[in-house]
Design a protein around this motif. Sequence first.
Motif, PDB file in Angstrom:
ATOM      1  N   THR A   1     -21.703  -5.145 -41.762  1.00  0.00           N
ATOM      2  CA  THR A   1     -20.482  -5.664 -42.363  1.00  0.00           C
ATOM      3  C   THR A   1     -20.037  -6.898 -41.596  1.00  0.00           C
ATOM      4  OG1 THR A   1     -19.798  -3.442 -43.019  1.00  0.00           O
ATOM      5  CG2 THR A   1     -18.092  -5.137 -42.965  1.00  0.00           C
ATOM      6  N   ARG A   2     -19.884  -7.975 -42.310  1.00  0.00           N
ATOM      7  CA  ARG A   2     -19.576  -9.248 -41.661  1.00  0.00           C
ATOM      8  C   ARG A   2     -18.167  -9.244 -41.081  1.00  0.00           C
ATOM      9  NH1 ARG A   2     -20.705 -14.946 -44.750  1.00  0.00           N
ATOM     10  NH2 ARG A   2     -21.211 -16.183 -42.894  1.00  0.00           N
ATOM     11  N   GLU A   3     -18.071  -9.706 -39.843  1.00  0.00           N
ATOM     12  CA  GLU A   3     -16.767  -9.921 -39.259  1.00  0.00           C
ATOM     13  C   GLU A   3     -16.237 -11.270 -39.747  1.00  0.00           C
ATOM     14  OE1 GLU A   3     -16.515  -8.825 -35.037  1.00  0.00           O
ATOM     15  OE2 GLU A   3     -18.534  -7.990 -35.259  1.00  0.00           O
ATOM     16  N   ASP A   4     -15.064 -11.631 -39.298  1.00  0.00           N
ATOM     17  CA  ASP A   4     -14.440 -12.873 -39.754  1.00  0.00           C
ATOM     18  C   ASP A   4     -15.360 -14.051 -39.440  1.00  0.00           C
ATOM     19  OD1 ASP A   4     -12.761 -15.069 -40.235  1.00  0.00           O
ATOM     20  OD2 ASP A   4     -10.987 -13.906 -39.667  1.00  0.00           O
ATOM     21  N   PRO A   5     -15.829 -14.802 -40.450  1.00  0.00           N
ATOM     22  CA  PRO A   5     -16.755 -15.905 -40.207  1.00  0.00           C
ATOM     23  C   PRO A   5     -16.080 -17.197 -39.765  1.00  0.00           C
ATOM     24  CG  PRO A   5     -16.356 -15.723 -42.549  1.00  0.00           C
ATOM     25  CD  PRO A   5     -15.601 -14.579 -41.891  1.00  0.00           C
ATOM     26  N   ARG A   6     -14.759 -17.223 -39.788  1.00  0.00           N
ATOM     27  CA  ARG A   6     -14.039 -18.470 -39.544  1.00  0.00           C
ATOM     28  C   ARG A   6     -14.026 -18.852 -38.069  1.00  0.00           C
ATOM     29  NH1 ARG A   6      -8.564 -16.683 -42.404  1.00  0.00           N
ATOM     30  NH2 ARG A   6      -9.133 -14.815 -41.222  1.00  0.00           N
ATOM     31  N   ASP A   7     -13.718 -20.110 -37.816  1.00  0.00           N
ATOM     32  CA  ASP A   7     -13.534 -20.599 -36.459  1.00  0.00           C
ATOM     33  C   ASP A   7     -12.100 -20.347 -36.022  1.00  0.00           C
ATOM     34  OD1 ASP A   7     -16.120 -21.551 -35.915  1.00  0.00           O
ATOM     35  OD2 ASP A   7     -15.731 -23.430 -36.957  1.00  0.00           O
ATOM     36  N   ALA A   8     -11.899 -20.385 -34.705  1.00  0.00           N
ATOM     37  CA  ALA A   8     -10.574 -20.138 -34.148  1.00  0.00           C
ATOM     38  C   ALA A   8     -10.230 -21.208 -33.121  1.00  0.00           C
ATOM     39  CB  ALA A   8     -10.515 -18.756 -33.498  1.00  0.00           C
ATOM     40  N   LEU A   9      -8.965 -21.565 -33.082  1.00  0.00           N
ATOM     41  CA  LEU A   9      -8.456 -22.497 -32.078  1.00  0.00           C
ATOM     42  C   LEU A   9      -7.824 -21.698 -30.950  1.00  0.00           C
ATOM     43  CD1 LEU A   9      -7.898 -25.620 -31.581  1.00  0.00           C
ATOM     44  CD2 LEU A   9      -5.558 -25.101 -32.344  1.00  0.00           C
ATOM     45  N   VAL A  10      -8.222 -22.012 -29.726  1.00  0.00           N
ATOM     46  CA  VAL A  10      -7.628 -21.400 -28.537  1.00  0.00           C
ATOM     47  C   VAL A  10      -6.997 -22.529 -27.731  1.00  0.00           C
ATOM     48  CG1 VAL A  10      -8.041 -20.014 -26.476  1.00  0.00           C
ATOM     49  CG2 VAL A  10      -9.409 -19.611 -28.534  1.00  0.00           C
ATOM     50  N   VAL A  11      -5.682 -22.485 -27.528  1.00  0.00           N
ATOM     51  CA  VAL A  11      -4.999 -23.587 -26.868  1.00  0.00           C
ATOM     52  C   VAL A  11      -4.684 -23.257 -25.417  1.00  0.00           C
ATOM     53  CG1 VAL A  11      -3.972 -24.366 -29.038  1.00  0.00           C
ATOM     54  CG2 VAL A  11      -2.672 -22.838 -27.532  1.00  0.00           C
ATOM     55  N   HIS A  12      -4.507 -24.303 -24.624  1.00  0.00           N
ATOM     56  CA  HIS A  12      -4.065 -24.161 -23.238  1.00  0.00           C
ATOM     57  C   HIS A  12      -2.640 -23.619 -23.237  1.00  0.00           C
ATOM     58  CE1 HIS A  12      -2.773 -25.332 -19.184  1.00  0.00           C
ATOM     59  NE2 HIS A  12      -4.059 -25.409 -18.878  1.00  0.00           N
ATOM     60  N   GLU A  13      -2.299 -22.897 -22.186  1.00  0.00           N
ATOM     61  CA  GLU A  13      -0.981 -22.268 -22.088  1.00  0.00           C
ATOM     62  C   GLU A  13       0.157 -23.258 -22.323  1.00  0.00           C
ATOM     63  OE1 GLU A  13       2.029 -19.520 -21.543  1.00  0.00           O
ATOM     64  OE2 GLU A  13      -0.131 -19.151 -21.822  1.00  0.00           O
ATOM     65  N   LYS A  14       0.019 -24.493 -21.843  1.00  0.00           N
ATOM     66  CA  LYS A  14       1.122 -25.449 -21.972  1.00  0.00           C
ATOM     67  C   LYS A  14       1.340 -25.907 -23.418  1.00  0.00           C
ATOM     68  CE  LYS A  14      -1.755 -29.422 -20.618  1.00  0.00           C
ATOM     69  NZ  LYS A  14      -1.993 -30.442 -19.571  1.00  0.00           N
TER      70      LYS A  14
END
Length: 471
Positions: free
Chosen positions: A101-114
């Motif tokens: 079963t496919r998990e979410d295929p999308r990309d994700a943005l991870v930002v710096h704490e600031k």
Amino acid sequence: MSEKKVIKVGSRKSELALIQTRHVISLLKEEYPDREFEIVTMNTLGDKVLDIPLPKIGEKSLFTKELETALKTGYVDFVVHSLKDLPTTLPEGMAIGAVLTREDPRDALVVHEKFKGCNLNTLPKGSVIGTSSLRRSAQLSRKYPSLIVESIRGNLNTRLKKLDELNKYSAIVLATAGLQRIGWYERISEILEPDDIMYAVGQGALAVECRKNDQEILDLLSPVYELETALKVLAERSFLKTLGGGCSAPVAVTCNLDSIEQKEDKHTKLTLKGGVWSLDGQIEIIDETSTYLSYTNNSKKCKNCPYKGKAKELSNYKTQTAGCSKRCSSTTEEEDVPKKKQKLEEVPIELLKEDPHEHCPVEIPIGSDFMGKCPYLQKDPEDVKKVLEDLEMKIPTQCPFKSASKEISTSQNEISPSVSEEDEYCGLVPHGKAEIQDFRDAALLGRKVAERMIEKGASEVMAKARATIHV
């Protein structure tokens, strides 16, 4: 196969690969509680060659060659892969026995704490976004010209540490599925919708590769083989195979399977959208079309769902999967407790700062990521200048070890396994409950989208991208 036989499962040694392998074994243990499974780990060519950019090594079997050799010789019974790592043509005698079963295929943005609370639209002008993906870089450059895209090197753990501690990157882009699998989905600042950033072929899906003629293993895998995922990724892989794409050209897709009001004997609509870009994102070629299938989803929606127990988080992420954005009827209160997150590697900030790659005077284009430390810069960064002087060079425009890339490429070609004739299903074994015509139509859909894009000039755009990367 004897019930007492220990089933040997091949895996790369990386933390994420082992998490994925253990996940597949856990699902099989639910079906076969009396069976024994043993993980056999090994390094692949992509893990061993540390001083050559990935696209220069060669695209085929980069992370699978050694595992497939062990499979062919019977040393292991099956191998777990991220599907996006598997070439669209497999070695002779090999097959994808199941896709989960496919998990979410999308990309994700991870930002710096600031920059907490920011997304791609609200990050300050000039913010540096880290990625080593040609596909991501081209799309980001096209849609967010106010942002600066730069290469970031290392595995998932290292990239997160560099984001947090080097103060060089404002954000990085990673696969949502990888963050979820390794326990860091809470770090996600924004899910990038496919209308904004299209995803990689096969992204988010796990594949189990086995010997094509090993019926016992194929039968063993059948309970975890998900038909809906198979139909989607077959269309995507057929698209990529027809284009002749790979890691050295920006190629992306989105694929959806939707229920429709019955149209004769057809119950669902499979839609594939494909995209190709120039390296700078200035040229974009997109096409989209659909086909109708007789497939009907009568299964329990969340059986073996990798999102099970994460309803709260997933509702925030606006998951694509129908029925998963609300509480699953089979989820218990205990399962609502989030899985303990993995600790990031304890890499001292001094080592992150002194990463030889960060001091290399040669600019490495995005998409030409290194797997490890280059011998050329294996000494302390203070010695780099002396090394250059010894080589009677100033600031080189290309790696002094560039000639080695040709040797590696030649070696890779020599050890590449022979492949069978054109495989209509791109290595997938047809699902036991699938109408064979549905499989054929899914594969045909991928070819059709690719052929329409080729008519628009996709081959020329991809050729220029390859030529630039392989200089």
